[in-house]
Enzyme design. Sequence first.
Site, PDB file in Angstrom:
ATOM      1  N   ALA A  66       0.866  -1.164   0.000  1.00  0.00           N
ATOM      2  CA  ALA A  66       0.000   0.000   0.000  1.00  0.00           C
ATOM      3  C   ALA A  66       0.911   1.225   0.000  1.00  0.00           C
ATOM      4  CB  ALA A  66      -0.885  -0.022   1.241  1.00  0.00           C
ATOM      5  N   GLU A 114      -0.375  -9.364  -0.172  1.00  0.00           N
ATOM      6  CA  GLU A 114      -1.793  -9.630   0.114  1.00  0.00           C
ATOM      7  C   GLU A 114      -2.600  -9.760  -1.186  1.00  0.00           C
ATOM      8  OE1 GLU A 114      -1.700  -6.177   2.760  1.00  0.00           O
ATOM      9  OE2 GLU A 114      -2.573  -7.438   4.324  1.00  0.00           O
TER      10      GLU A 114
HETATM   11  N1  CAA Z   1       4.532   3.220  -0.912  1.00  0.00           N
HETATM   12  C1  CAA Z   1       4.898   4.353  -1.512  1.00  0.00           C
HETATM   13  N2  CAA Z   1       6.018   4.480  -2.270  1.00  0.00           N
HETATM   14  C2  CAA Z   1       6.789   3.388  -2.392  1.00  0.00           C
HETATM   15  C3  CAA Z   1       6.474   2.158  -1.783  1.00  0.00           C
HETATM   16  C4  CAA Z   1       5.266   2.091  -1.017  1.00  0.00           C
HETATM   17  N3  CAA Z   1       4.857   0.967  -0.442  1.00  0.00           N
HETATM   18  N4  CAA Z   1       7.431   1.271  -2.079  1.00  0.00           N
HETATM   19  C5  CAA Z   1       8.328   1.916  -2.849  1.00  0.00           C
HETATM   20  N5  CAA Z   1       7.948   3.196  -3.047  1.00  0.00           N
HETATM   21  C6  CAA Z   1       8.631   4.231  -3.809  1.00  0.00           C
HETATM   22  C7  CAA Z   1       9.833   4.791  -3.060  1.00  0.00           C
HETATM   23  O1  CAA Z   1       9.431   5.775  -2.130  1.00  0.00           O
HETATM   24  C8  CAA Z   1      10.660   5.340  -4.195  1.00  0.00           C
HETATM   25  O2  CAA Z   1      10.105   6.596  -4.591  1.00  0.00           O
HETATM   26  P1  CAA Z   1      11.086   7.828  -4.998  1.00  0.00           P
HETATM   27  O3  CAA Z   1      11.846   7.301  -6.192  1.00  0.00           O
HETATM   28  O4  CAA Z   1      10.121   8.891  -5.316  1.00  0.00           O
HETATM   29  O5  CAA Z   1      11.957   8.052  -3.818  1.00  0.00           O
HETATM   30  C9  CAA Z   1      10.394   4.344  -5.331  1.00  0.00           C
HETATM   31  O6  CAA Z   1       9.183   3.669  -4.995  1.00  0.00           O
HETATM   32  C10 CAA Z   1      11.486   3.318  -5.486  1.00  0.00           C
HETATM   33  O7  CAA Z   1      11.679   2.693  -4.215  1.00  0.00           O
HETATM   34  P2  CAA Z   1      13.105   2.588  -3.473  1.00  0.00           P
HETATM   35  O8  CAA Z   1      13.987   3.705  -3.887  1.00  0.00           O
HETATM   36  O9  CAA Z   1      12.848   2.412  -2.022  1.00  0.00           O
HETATM   37  O10 CAA Z   1      13.653   1.240  -4.136  1.00  0.00           O
HETATM   38  P3  CAA Z   1      14.687   0.212  -3.491  1.00  0.00           P
HETATM   39  O11 CAA Z   1      15.059  -0.716  -4.597  1.00  0.00           O
HETATM   40  O12 CAA Z   1      15.781   0.912  -2.766  1.00  0.00           O
HETATM   41  O13 CAA Z   1      13.838  -0.607  -2.395  1.00  0.00           O
HETATM   42  C11 CAA Z   1      11.893  -1.767  -1.560  1.00  0.00           C
HETATM   43  C12 CAA Z   1      12.760  -1.392  -2.801  1.00  0.00           C
HETATM   44  C13 CAA Z   1      12.697  -2.690  -0.667  1.00  0.00           C
HETATM   45  C14 CAA Z   1      10.662  -2.476  -2.091  1.00  0.00           C
HETATM   46  C15 CAA Z   1      11.516  -0.480  -0.806  1.00  0.00           C
HETATM   47  O14 CAA Z   1      10.970   0.449  -1.736  1.00  0.00           O
HETATM   48  C16 CAA Z   1      10.513  -0.680   0.275  1.00  0.00           C
HETATM   49  O15 CAA Z   1      10.861  -1.164   1.351  1.00  0.00           O
HETATM   50  N6  CAA Z   1       9.221  -0.296   0.033  1.00  0.00           N
HETATM   51  C17 CAA Z   1       8.192  -0.324   1.022  1.00  0.00           C
HETATM   52  C18 CAA Z   1       7.692  -1.721   1.271  1.00  0.00           C
HETATM   53  C19 CAA Z   1       6.651  -1.721   2.352  1.00  0.00           C
HETATM   54  O16 CAA Z   1       6.883  -1.355   3.473  1.00  0.00           O
HETATM   55  N7  CAA Z   1       5.429  -2.176   1.994  1.00  0.00           N
HETATM   56  C20 CAA Z   1       4.324  -2.251   2.915  1.00  0.00           C
HETATM   57  C21 CAA Z   1       3.507  -1.003   2.825  1.00  0.00           C
HETATM   58  S1  CAA Z   1       2.240  -0.929   4.071  1.00  0.00           S
HETATM   59  C22 CAA Z   1       1.001  -1.932   3.530  1.00  0.00           C
HETATM   60  O17 CAA Z   1       1.065  -2.530   2.466  1.00  0.00           O
HETATM   61  C23 CAA Z   1      -0.181  -1.992   4.444  1.00  0.00           C
HETATM   62  C24 CAA Z   1      -1.248  -2.935   4.084  1.00  0.00           C
HETATM   63  O18 CAA Z   1      -1.175  -4.113   4.337  1.00  0.00           O
HETATM   64  C25 CAA Z   1      -2.467  -2.464   3.486  1.00  0.00           C
END
Ligand code: CAA
Length: 260
Positions: A66, A114
């Site tokens: 999300a 999910e």
């Molecule tokens: N939400 C919003 N933006 C996201 C995102 C997310 N879940 N995941 C990645 N992005 C964005 C980053 O902010 C980044 O944007 P910018 O280029 O504008 O900075 C872009 O996508 C690329 O991401 P990274 O630079 O972080 O890429 P990376 O290769 O270094 O890392 C990753 C990849 C490990 C997937 C990392 O992006 C990450 O940890 N993402 C978040 C994962 C996460 O926590 N997901 C759970 C979300 S909460 C949820 O899903 C709740 C639910 O159950 C409903």
Amino acid sequence: MAYEYVLLEKDGCLAIITINRPKALNALNADVLRDLQAAVRAAHDDPEVAVLIITGAGEKAFVAGADIAFMQDMSPQEARPWTRMGQAIFAEIENLDKPVIAAVNGFALGGGCELAMACDIRVASEKARFGQPEVNLGIIPGFGGTQRLPRLVGKGMAKRLIFSGDMIDAATAERIGLADMVVPVDELMAKTKELAMSIAAKGPTAIKLAKAAINRGLELDLAAGVDYEAEVFALCFATADQKEGMKAFLEKRKPEFTGK
Ligand code: CAA
């Protein structure tokens, strides 16, 4: 119809839905979820479509969860309808009367994991990564993860993954039953389509009823589940596909199913 965040293509009797927000690793905000729901409904309503495939755009991600920026300032009053929205759309996918396959091409994290779990079958590329990292953000999975993950991998493994937030690779996901098939990166779509075509060749009514029996049965105790199976099994004998399937076998030819 064109959607802003989702591509819907057809390849014969297959519908391929691609979550298309690669700059944010296909993270799900309300607009993305609405587009996903509309595309799933369009594919479902299209009589030519037998099987749906859901995948993510770009090289890196299926869906990285999300959208964290979208959720950051939510109040509990806003978070509740948000989780309900995601849950409702994923339930619609899970209960769709056509099979849905996730082609997991990269990160499937949080809401992405999910979404994959709401699909009937998960085909993962060797570089797919799965996880429920929500605790790193001070929240819990909210699109069905606390419920579907233990049903797929068992209570202990689900707790291990959800409590730690650890990411696992495709081979581990397959070993624990989260991924159903792992394939080389450049063969993901071909192998997924091959599987989808093998399902599409069967009688759609039998597939629909088998899906209902499995999904419904998992929510029941064993005795009630087999009762339900008996009803659905009997119902198959009201279909032309049952007559054709058995006749074709006995005549040593391929069946021609009509879905009737
Ligand atoms: N939400 C919003 N933006 C996201 C995102 C997310 N879940 N995941 C990645 N992005 C964005 C980053 O902010 C980044 O944007 P910018 O280029 O504008 O900075 C872009 O996508 C690329 O991401 P990274 O630079 O972080 O890429 P990376 O290769 O270094 O890392 C990753 C990849 C490990 C997937 C990392 O992006 C990450 O940890 N993402 C978040 C994962 C996460 O926590 N997901 C759970 C979300 S909460 C949820 O899903 C709740 C639910 O159950 C409903």
